[in-house]
Design an enzyme around this catalytic site. Structure first.
Site, PDB file in Angstrom:
ATOM      1  CG  ASP A   1       5.684  -3.871  -4.390  1.00  0.00           C
ATOM      2  OD1 ASP A   1       5.190  -3.596  -3.283  1.00  0.00           O
ATOM      3  OD2 ASP A   1       6.514  -4.784  -4.563  1.00  0.00           O
TER       4      ASP A   1
ATOM      5  CD  GLU B   1      -1.357   0.162   4.346  1.00  0.00           C
ATOM      6  OE1 GLU B   1      -2.327  -0.175   5.028  1.00  0.00           O
ATOM      7  OE2 GLU B   1      -0.273  -0.448   4.355  1.00  0.00           O
TER       8      GLU B   1
ATOM      9  CG  HIS C   1       2.360  -8.799  -1.710  1.00  0.00           C
ATOM     10  ND1 HIS C   1       2.109  -7.927  -0.665  1.00  0.00           N
ATOM     11  CD2 HIS C   1       1.896 -10.014  -1.296  1.00  0.00           C
ATOM     12  CE1 HIS C   1       1.528  -8.578   0.335  1.00  0.00           C
ATOM     13  NE2 HIS C   1       1.387  -9.848  -0.020  1.00  0.00           N
TER      14      HIS C   1
END
Length: 363
Positions: free
Chosen positions: A248, A274, A244
């Site tokens: 990001d 997203e 993750h």
């Protein structure tokens, strides 16, 4: 005796609130523009003159708290502000009277200025540092008054020390408290309107902007605008494979590229994990398609550099809807844009989908 010193304290506290309100977050900038440094120094200098005029006159000497504005100028303005305040206070003192006491007063505030400038070099000036500055500067003031001006009243020295330390500590506390409160307000305001990760609008703020435009369209028949919905292709796979944290990084970079390929006046937002959206006021369908294609191209043709240094190729699918080309009801534009986005994904991803027909995908 106490009356004049209390008046000085009241003036000082009032000034601190006004000073903080006028400059707000500029008080935390050590390297502000020259014009603002001059303004800060002028404000502090004028405060020093006011304090002198309302100070205690004792044996041809004026006892007041003019050293505290010098400290404020040094701690929150820098050397330019300090020099400006010093010049104004010195000029004000000479206009009142020019004698031996005035000379020693100038020496003491110069010492206070130098000590405060040294303290201002610290990343964070705390209350204990201000207390130390006050003790040292008050020590010099008492020394000069006691030895050279023959002010031997211990009661006067006690009251001066007591109220000046209270005033100095309150000054820093008020300025720090009000400045931090203002910065927190700005932070909360930012969080209420912007996405913390990408720096563009969040869904709530974006919906407010679009609703305002919908209402404007109801009263302006000639108004036209487009809406772009964008979704990162296979983003779950990116998160699963790289984590993750790297996901990001992808979101941040795509938010940046989105802003680079639209006008400054075009609201852009992250409306989901997203998912992104762009509103294009006064934009023709053809132009909206060109912008969407430019966004897609900027994403697919330049790999994203992850935090581990690896380059990752990413693509995105985009759907475009236009008012009034695709619908007579502007509030249905998000539904149409979402349907176009789904069509782009359905037809192989990494595409821009836009229909020239009206209500083609409405249900």
């Amino acid at each position: 005796m106490l009356k004049e010193l209390f008046v000085n304290l009241t003036i000082l506290i009032t000034f601190n609130y006004l000073f903080t309100h006028l400059f707000k977050e500029r008080l935390i900038h050590k390297k502000d523009r020259l014009s603002f440094q001059l303004i800060k120094g002028t404000a502090c200098g004028l405060l020093g003159v006011i304090l002198m005029n309302f100070g205690l006159t004792y044996h041809h000497s004026i006892i007041d708290f003019r050293n505290i504005p010098i400290m404020i100028a040094a701690l929150y303005g820098g050397w330019v502000s300090t020099a400006t305040a010093l010049i104004i206070i010195a000029a004000g003192r000479m206009l009142i009277s020019l004698n031996e006491s005035a000379l020693y007063s100038m020496i003491t505030i110069c010492i206070a200025a130098v000590l405060s400038l040294i303290a201002s070099r610290r990343e964070k000036v705390q209350l204990k540092h201000v207390l130390l500055l006050l003790i040292i500067s008050n020590g010099f003031i008492s020394f000069f008054f006691y030895v050279f001006v023959d002010i031997h009243s211990l009661k006067l020295h006690f009251y001066f020390w007591l109220i000046s330390i209270i005033g100095g500590m309150l000054s820093l506390y008020i300025i720090e408290h009000e400045t931090n409160a203002h910065l927190l307000f700005k932070q909360y305001k930012f969080q209420a309107h912007f996405d913390f990760l990408t720096g563009i609008y969040n869904r709530r703020k974006f919906e407010e902007i679009t609703k305002d435009l919908y209402q404007q369209a109801a009263h302006t028949p000639s108004l036209q605008f487009s809406l772009i919905y964008m979704d990162i292709d296979h983003f779950k796979t990116i998160n699963d494979q790289y984590g993750h944290h790297e996901g990001d990084q992808v979101l941040k970079e795509l938010g940046s590229r989105l802003k680079q390929n639209i006008r400054n006046t075009d609201p852009a937002a992250r409306i989901g994990g997203e998912e992104f959206a762009v509103l294009l006021p006064n934009c023709t369908p053809e132009k909206a398609f060109q912008i969407a294609e430019r966004i897609r191209h900027s994403i697919s043709h330049t790999p994203i550099v992850l935090t581990n240094g690896e380059k990752l190729s990413v693509t995105a699918s985009l759907g475009v809807a236009h008012y009034p080309r695709n619908t007579d009801k502007p509030e249905t534009l998000p539904v149409l844009a979402d349907q176009m986005l789904y069509k782009a994904k359905e037809n192989g991803r990494n595409k821009v989908w836009f229909s020239k027909k009206k209500n083609e995908f409405m249900f």
